[in-house]
Design an enzyme around this catalytic site. Structure first.
Site, PDB file in Angstrom:
ATOM      1  N   ARG A  58       0.846  -1.194   0.000  1.00 18.26           N
ATOM      2  CA  ARG A  58       0.000   0.000   0.000  1.00 18.26           C
ATOM      3  C   ARG A  58       0.884   1.249   0.000  1.00 18.26           C
ATOM      4  O   ARG A  58       0.965   1.979  -0.969  1.00 18.26           O
ATOM      5  CB  ARG A  58      -0.931  -0.015   1.229  1.00 18.26           C
ATOM      6  N   ASP A  59       1.603   1.463   1.085  1.00 17.54           N
ATOM      7  CA  ASP A  59       2.370   2.702   1.236  1.00 17.54           C
ATOM      8  C   ASP A  59       3.513   2.787   0.229  1.00 17.54           C
ATOM      9  O   ASP A  59       3.811   3.871  -0.290  1.00 17.54           O
ATOM     10  CB  ASP A  59       2.937   2.750   2.666  1.00 17.54           C
TER      11      ASP A  59
ATOM     12  N   HIS B  69       8.406   6.562   9.300  1.00 19.08           N
ATOM     13  CA  HIS B  69       9.166   6.833   8.074  1.00 19.08           C
ATOM     14  C   HIS B  69      10.578   7.273   8.481  1.00 19.08           C
ATOM     15  O   HIS B  69      10.759   7.884   9.532  1.00 19.08           O
ATOM     16  CB  HIS B  69       8.479   7.916   7.239  1.00 19.08           C
TER      17      HIS B  69
ATOM     18  N   CYS C 118       8.567  10.068   0.174  1.00 21.39           N
ATOM     19  CA  CYS C 118       7.994  11.190   0.899  1.00 21.39           C
ATOM     20  C   CYS C 118       7.541  12.168  -0.165  1.00 21.39           C
ATOM     21  O   CYS C 118       8.347  12.678  -0.936  1.00 21.39           O
ATOM     22  CB  CYS C 118       9.057  11.820   1.796  1.00 21.39           C
TER      23      CYS C 118
HETATM   24 ZN    ZN Z   1       3.425   5.870   5.539  1.00 17.32          ZN
END
Ligand code: ZN
Length: 316
Positions: free
Chosen positions: A18-19, A212, A243
């Protein structure tokens, strides 16, 4: 000095599907996503955030959410969860057979406006029908708080703000809340402080960490959380995640780095580090880059180098 008391085992949730994937602009074919999820399933990981049921226009990379779930539904020893931003997403996730939903919420109004086009309170109030729908379908719901420690627009986030949001989650019957350091702005003292107060205020809520490594503090933050007894951590294979505010910056803490660090400290993850490292290499090859993985650069501490011959030694 009091003796250091840490949990003896932790559970990792792999969030790359997902991320990690959502940060990739080049389309990852559905079969490749499924292949990576299957390789990850062989690393001993017990839970995975498999996709997000967001509007296909918002994140085109995840428009194949249903197909990905269908292609991996035989992996029954894995607990899958999916991120849902709204009722429509929750409906799609439940219809696809997902049994755990994660709600998306920002800590600050400016992040919420840029991410969800709505203020925090309004977004959170919109969760009521999702929870109702999930409860009827026997589906578990967890809450999350993005930019929980620092916001790229507003700076440091106050503990009171987080307490308010967790309190509202609690009022909705949510028992698990993920604290996300979305842009890598948390520091270990802050993490330790926040968790200490949150645990005292909400003794029945389970807190998990989503870190993160944008500024190299993720492992230190994980250790601070560990000291507060946190045993649930998200991480992403090969550090995928990126990011959005700093292209090229490190992404999520890499699963192989987090597992290596925990296992070096004698904290069990139930995962196979060798398999993780080879999967991370494969994923890096497939996606074309990693997101900052120490294991991919230096390898584990256990991989000793051959001793140099005497004449090659350099005196210092
Ligand atoms: Zn994340």
């Amino acid at each position: 000095m009091p003796e250091l008391v840490l949990p003896s085992k932790v559970t990792i949730c792999e969030v790359a599907p997902r991320d990690g994937f959502q940060a990739e602009t080049n389309w990852i074919p559905t079969e490749e996503k499924i292949r990576i999820i299957r390789a990850l399933a062989d690393t001993g990981v017990q839970s995975m955030e498999i996709t997000s049921f967001v509007h296909p226009k918002a994140i085109p990379q995840l428009k194949d959410a249903e197909e990905v779930v269908r292609g991996t539904e035989d992996l029954t020893n894995l607990k899958f969860r999916a991120l849902v931003p709204n009722v429509k997403g929750a409906e799609r996730a439940i219809n696809a057979g997902i049994t755990k939903l994660k709600l998306m919420l920002s800590a600050t109004d400016s992040h919420s406006l840029s991410n969800a086009n709505s203020l925090v309170e309004k977004v959170q109030n919109g969760f009521e029908p999702i929870i109702e729908m999930a409860t009827k379908s026997n589906v578990t719901v967890g809450g999350s708080i993005s930019v929980a420690f620092g916001c790229p627009y507003e700076g440091k986030v106050s503990l009171e703000r987080i307490i308010d949001i967790v309190d509202r989650y609690k009022g909705m019957g949510i028992e698990e809340v993920s604290l996300a350091d979305t842009t890598g702005m948390a520091n270990p003292i802050q993490v330790y402080h926040f968790l200490g107060k949150l645990k005292a205020e909400f003794p029945n809520t389970v807190f998990s960490m989503h870190l993160h490594n944008t500024r190299g503090m993720a492992l230190a933050n994980a250790f601070a959380a560990l000291q507060q007894g946190v045993t649930l951590f998200d991480s992403s294979i090969a550090g995928l995640g990126g990011c959005p505010y700093a292209p090229g910056a490190s992404g999520n803490i890499a699963t192989e780095d987090l597992v290596h660090a925990f296992e070096e400290m004698g904290i069990s993850t139930g995962m196979d580090l060798d398999r993780l490292v080879s999967t991370a290499k494969e994923v890096k090859r497939s996606i074309g880059h990693d997101g900052g993985s120490y294991m991919l650069q230096a390898g584990p501490c256990s991989a000793l180098s051959p001793e140099p011959k005497a004449q090659e030694k350099i005196d210092i």
